[in-house]
Structures are given as structure tokens and as C-alpha cells.
Design a protein around this motif. Sequence first.
Motif, PDB file in Angstrom:
ATOM      1  N   ALA A  63       0.832  -1.220   0.000  1.00  0.00           N
ATOM      2  CA  ALA A  63       0.000   0.000   0.000  1.00  0.00           C
ATOM      3  C   ALA A  63       0.862   1.264   0.000  1.00  0.00           C
ATOM      4  O   ALA A  63       0.447   2.304  -0.485  1.00  0.00           O
ATOM      5  CB  ALA A  63      -0.931   0.002   1.211  1.00  0.00           C
ATOM      6  N   ARG A  64       2.077   1.147   0.560  1.00  0.00           N
ATOM      7  CA  ARG A  64       2.941   2.329   0.679  1.00  0.00           C
ATOM      8  C   ARG A  64       3.998   2.428  -0.412  1.00  0.00           C
ATOM      9  O   ARG A  64       4.793   3.377  -0.408  1.00  0.00           O
ATOM     10  CB  ARG A  64       3.685   2.269   2.015  1.00  0.00           C
ATOM     11  N   LEU A  65       4.024   1.467  -1.321  1.00  0.00           N
ATOM     12  CA  LEU A  65       5.046   1.474  -2.373  1.00  0.00           C
ATOM     13  C   LEU A  65       5.073   2.808  -3.131  1.00  0.00           C
ATOM     14  O   LEU A  65       4.035   3.354  -3.482  1.00  0.00           O
ATOM     15  CB  LEU A  65       4.750   0.371  -3.394  1.00  0.00           C
ATOM     16  N   LEU A  66       6.276   3.258  -3.388  1.00  0.00           N
ATOM     17  CA  LEU A  66       6.418   4.472  -4.191  1.00  0.00           C
ATOM     18  C   LEU A  66       5.837   4.265  -5.596  1.00  0.00           C
ATOM     19  O   LEU A  66       5.331   5.191  -6.226  1.00  0.00           O
ATOM     20  CB  LEU A  66       7.896   4.862  -4.265  1.00  0.00           C
ATOM     21  N   ASP A  67       5.925   3.018  -6.070  1.00  0.00           N
ATOM     22  CA  ASP A  67       5.385   2.665  -7.394  1.00  0.00           C
ATOM     23  C   ASP A  67       3.868   2.591  -7.441  1.00  0.00           C
ATOM     24  O   ASP A  67       3.281   2.479  -8.511  1.00  0.00           O
ATOM     25  CB  ASP A  67       5.876   1.258  -7.803  1.00  0.00           C
ATOM     26  N   ARG A  68       3.254   2.575  -6.282  1.00  0.00           N
ATOM     27  CA  ARG A  68       1.808   2.350  -6.270  1.00  0.00           C
ATOM     28  C   ARG A  68       1.096   3.519  -6.940  1.00  0.00           C
ATOM     29  O   ARG A  68       1.384   4.680  -6.676  1.00  0.00           O
ATOM     30  CB  ARG A  68       1.304   2.183  -4.837  1.00  0.00           C
ATOM     31  N   PRO A  69       0.169   3.201  -7.827  1.00  0.00           N
ATOM     32  CA  PRO A  69      -0.542   4.280  -8.529  1.00  0.00           C
ATOM     33  C   PRO A  69      -1.237   5.227  -7.549  1.00  0.00           C
ATOM     34  O   PRO A  69      -1.776   4.786  -6.540  1.00  0.00           O
ATOM     35  CB  PRO A  69      -1.581   3.543  -9.377  1.00  0.00           C
ATOM     36  N   ALA A 271      -1.409  -3.208  -7.586  1.00  0.00           N
ATOM     37  CA  ALA A 271      -1.995  -2.297  -8.573  1.00  0.00           C
ATOM     38  C   ALA A 271      -0.969  -1.753  -9.564  1.00  0.00           C
ATOM     39  O   ALA A 271      -1.288  -1.493 -10.725  1.00  0.00           O
ATOM     40  CB  ALA A 271      -2.686  -1.141  -7.859  1.00  0.00           C
ATOM     41  N   HIS A 272       0.258  -1.573  -9.117  1.00  0.00           N
ATOM     42  CA  HIS A 272       1.285  -0.985  -9.991  1.00  0.00           C
ATOM     43  C   HIS A 272       1.661  -1.903 -11.153  1.00  0.00           C
ATOM     44  O   HIS A 272       2.276  -1.463 -12.114  1.00  0.00           O
ATOM     45  CB  HIS A 272       2.533  -0.629  -9.176  1.00  0.00           C
ATOM     46  N   LYS A 273       1.287  -3.191 -11.095  1.00  0.00           N
ATOM     47  CA  LYS A 273       1.606  -4.110 -12.185  1.00  0.00           C
ATOM     48  C   LYS A 273       0.714  -3.880 -13.399  1.00  0.00           C
ATOM     49  O   LYS A 273       1.048  -4.280 -14.504  1.00  0.00           O
ATOM     50  CB  LYS A 273       1.459  -5.573 -11.729  1.00  0.00           C
ATOM     51  N   ASP A 274      -0.453  -3.285 -13.160  1.00  0.00           N
ATOM     52  CA  ASP A 274      -1.361  -3.028 -14.277  1.00  0.00           C
ATOM     53  C   ASP A 274      -2.377  -1.935 -13.907  1.00  0.00           C
ATOM     54  O   ASP A 274      -3.500  -2.219 -13.504  1.00  0.00           O
ATOM     55  CB  ASP A 274      -2.085  -4.330 -14.664  1.00  0.00           C
ATOM     56  N   VAL A 275      -1.934  -0.695 -14.037  1.00  0.00           N
ATOM     57  CA  VAL A 275      -2.768   0.434 -13.615  1.00  0.00           C
ATOM     58  C   VAL A 275      -4.055   0.506 -14.429  1.00  0.00           C
ATOM     59  O   VAL A 275      -5.118   0.847 -13.911  1.00  0.00           O
ATOM     60  CB  VAL A 275      -1.997   1.766 -13.760  1.00  0.00           C
TER      61      VAL A 275
END
Lengths: 314, 304
Positions: A63-69, A271-275
Amino acid sequence: MNNALEFERPIIELEDKIHELESFIRENEVDLSHEIDILKNKLDNIKKNIYNNLTPWQKVKIARLLDRPTTLEYIERIFTDFIELHGDRLYRDDYAIIGGIGLLDGIPVTVIGHQKGRDTKENIKRNFGMAHPEGYRKALRLMEQAEKFERPVIMFIDTPGAYCGIGAEERGQGEAIATNLLQMSKLKIPIIVVVIGEGGSGGALALGIGDRVCMLEHSVYSVISPEGLSSILWKDASLAEKAAEIMKLTAQDLLELNIIDKVIEEPLGGAHKDVDLVSSNIKNYIVKELTELLKLDSNTLLDMRYQRIRKIGV
Amino acid sequence: MISEFLRKKKKYVTINLNEKEDKKKTSMNIEFANRIVEKDIDEKIWIKCSNCSEILLSEDVEKNLYICNKCDYHFRMGARDRLSIVLDENSFKEYDKELKITNPLDFPGYSEKISKALEKSGEDEAVITGEGKINGIQAVVCAMEPKFMMGSMGCVVGEKISRAIERATRKRLPLIIFSASGGARMQEGILSLMQMAKTSAALSRFSEKRLPYVSVLTDPTTGGVTASFAMLGDIIISEPGALIGFAGPRVIEQTIRQRLPEGFQRAEFLKERGFVDKIVHRKNLREILFKILYIHTLEGEVNE
Ligand SMILES: [Zn+2]
């Protein structure tokens, strides 16, 4: 893959091995497709095994990933003609919360959300998605504008919490949040809330009252951060993982506690794998629910919104 | 039964204003600690003022509405005592006594903490709700109990307050809430957070009926209580020196890595910043509340 998480290491290792083998095949012109198939199969299983059994703490990490949309990525994909609007008309513009107007399949809507940065520089500008009172007041201004023009409001929640600082206290952080809670409970337009990352306590709730509340599969929502809880309980913020286990903060927990209405699926890995896919999942949900909500007269809508909140607890 | 006993007993035992034990266990804005009164003196008889350090006779302090007779420092006071100094004698009718605290998330160690809180406070939860009269004017009144887990708000607190607000709405009575709370109760997790929404939504409906709500902030009023009903009064009153804020001072200091200025987040500071209407000395509280109610005189009670 720089931002891979600790528990993803077996996946990364196997992926590396497959890449190596593939380049070996290319260079040496040998046929190892059978071996590759076996490895790929194994990779699939490892992925499923890890991502379908994420612990609460692992979900916090995702949930906190910088990559997270972030809110802006979803806005781009879900709405058309979005125009961002700024400022609370009282003090200043708070970049930790964004808002504006746009179209959802041709329906005019107001969209508001916490906005984290996509890199360090942007995170400093946006205060890591931690709003000051003026952020909540901007949000309220836009919500009241939405009510005036009878536009539904779509909320995106993604914040570690309301900012704790001198200015925030001086300008009434508590009052700003409280006022939003009161006003959102009576806005005569449908509100749909989507928790996309971190739902951090009062700072999240200040945008979080709605007719439907949903969460992405790997998002979290809690009264305090796991670090905060562990430092209270055990005087040690490093025991956050242990704290996360007992907090009931995952989307699945909140669904079970009847606090949210729906968990929206994310692709394997997050989510960041397929926005695009996640955006379309969110959009489908919003459109479907909004169609129902728009049929209700405002008294029924508000009664249902009240009962939704009223029943939580005892 | 136990609580009855403890309540009686307290008269002799003196006021246990501060809790060293809790101080060790809690921090941050959820439940943050009291000022410590040193316990080396026999506190059945004596109490040390947290402000001027004067050693005072507990009995004198109690007689003086829990105010230091030397420096006017306002000690924290229990919910029952609070009601007794504000309401007409024997006018209080308590609501929802039967609502009992549970451990909804099976949070480890919470049940033990509840038992301790019951014993220490003599109350069943961190708020008492009901209706009473001030100089004959009927009002719905809620008083939070700082000795019960720092007055933190869990499901039962949120429910009792929401029901009291709904009753006041139905009966067309004015509402007074005395806040004293460290904020949302972490042991009830997200359910506690949602009590902020619940109480605020109930207040929204109350307000639409044009009924007056007086919020009285006492030491301490922080976290989720500040960020919900405490800050939503038509009129917001505070006791002198009360700590009032969203984040606790320690959390802020950790965040910004500097010491906070003197008087930061005290009642006087909030008044200066425009978030409190009036600071009222405890000796004048009953009179001011009466005047406010009187000015808002309503057409009268509607029977349920
Ligand atoms: Zn003193």
C-alpha cells in the motif's frame, strides 16, 4: 524492480534465473524450452502463493510502495476532461489533496483525493500526502460546489494521516476534520469513496464518508499506523509488523467488519503491475453504484448514508 | 455494584488524578499521558499541585471544585463530579447504563485493561450520558471520564454519545458535552475511528433542527475527539489551561524535531487562534452554561 519488497525476493531470483537461461539459449542456440517452461510454471506458482497469502504487514508495504498508482494516475484513466481546481479560499492551496471536475462516462462529477508524490521531490511538495487543515477545507469547498451543481463526488483516499505540526494545529486540524465529517454526512449528492493505498486515521476519514466505500485489494485503513501502535504498546516502532497482525487493517478485514462495501481486485503483485486494469475495475464499480445512487431522492440517500455510519460499533 | 462501591469509597480515598502506570504504557495522540503528580506523599490526604507544586489537602481541593487554591490550576475531574458541579441536585437521569464495553476485535490485553479501567474509575465506560437541569433548564448532558483509559472513544462511547444526541434531537433539548479524552481508542481499531463519523453525523442532524450544542473542552481534549464532536459546538467553551489539539505534543515534537513553544495547544492559545469562544473558570461554569441555555430558551421539551 528497484522497489521490490523483501518478501518478493524469491520471485525476483527466479525471474533473474529465467532471464539468464533465455540469454544463454539465444547465445548458444540450444533448445531448453522444456526447462524454461518448467521454471515459468514454477514462477507462476510462487507468485500465486506469495501474493494470495500476503500478511497484513506485507499489504501495508504494498500500500505504501512508491510505485503504487496515486490518485492522479486513476483520474487520468477513469475520467475525461478533468480540470484541477486549487485552494481553500482562506489560506492557501494544499498539494497533499487535489480536486477538480470532470466527466465519468459523460456524467459531470467532482473528484477529490489525497495525492502522494511519485518521487522524492514531488513527495516533498505534496508532504507525502499528509494534509494540513487547508487541504481538508479545499476538499470541503469542492464538495459544497458539487452539491450546488448536483454533481456526484468521487473520493480517493491515500494518506499516512493528517499532518502533525505546529501550523496544522494553529490552523485547526481537528476543527477542519470534524467539520468535514459533519458536512459530508449531509451533502445532498452521492459520494463514493475509494481507498487506493493507505487510509491513515482521521486524515483519511476526513474525506471518507460516503454512500459507498470500497477498498483496493491491497490497501489498508486504520485508526493509527502500525508503527504508532507498536510504539504505544511495546515502546518500539520496529515491532510494527507484529502490530499490523492484530490491527485488522486490511481491506478484507474491513469488509468482514461491514465498514466497507466492496474489495476491488488488483492484479497479481499489486496495482502498480497493471494500472489500466485496476482503473477499469474501479470505474466499473463506480459507474454501477452511481447508477443506483442517482435514482434515489436526497432524503433517502441521506437516510441510508446515516444508517450506514450509525450501525458501526454497538 | 462494584462501581457503586468504588464511587462511595473514593470520597475517603481522595482523588486519584494521575496515573503513573498509564504514563508508561501510552503515548502519542491516541492516549497521551497526564502530568505526573509525585506519589511520595500520602495521597490519601495530600495532593501536590502539578502547576505550582504546592502540597494541598485533598479535601480542600475537592471542596474547591478540584482547583488549586494557591494558583488556580484546574485539576482533571471525574465525570460524576463534573455533573454534580454543573447540574441541579438530583436532576440527572442517566441514559444507556446497560451498554457494556466489549472487546470487538479480540485485541490482545484489552480485556485486562478494561478491568483495570473499571476499577480505577468506578465507571463502566469513558462517558456518562443523560439529561439533567441547570437552574431548572433541561438539557442532555454527556461527560467524559478521564480516568477510564484516558477518556478514549471506542464503540460504546461513540454509541452512548450518538444516542444522547439523537435523544436531544427527538426531545428538542439543548446539548452539552464535556470532553476529556486522549482520542480514539486504539484497542477498538477502525471501529473507534468510525465513531468520529457517527457522532459527527448525529450532530449534523441535531444541528439541522436548530438546537444549541455547547461543547466544553477540558484537560485533555485531543485526537479523534477534537477531530469530531468536541470541535463542532455552536459555542465552544474551554477550562483554563486545558490541553486541546489534534496531535499530541509529543507526536508533534517527534515529527518536527523541535521543542514546542510554551503554552502551545493550551486553551488560551486556541482562543487566540480563533477555535474557542470563551475560557471559563470552573467556578463560573454553571452560571455561564445557564446563561447560554437561557438565551437559547426553547419552546419546551417534546415527550418521546
Ligand atoms: Zn497550584
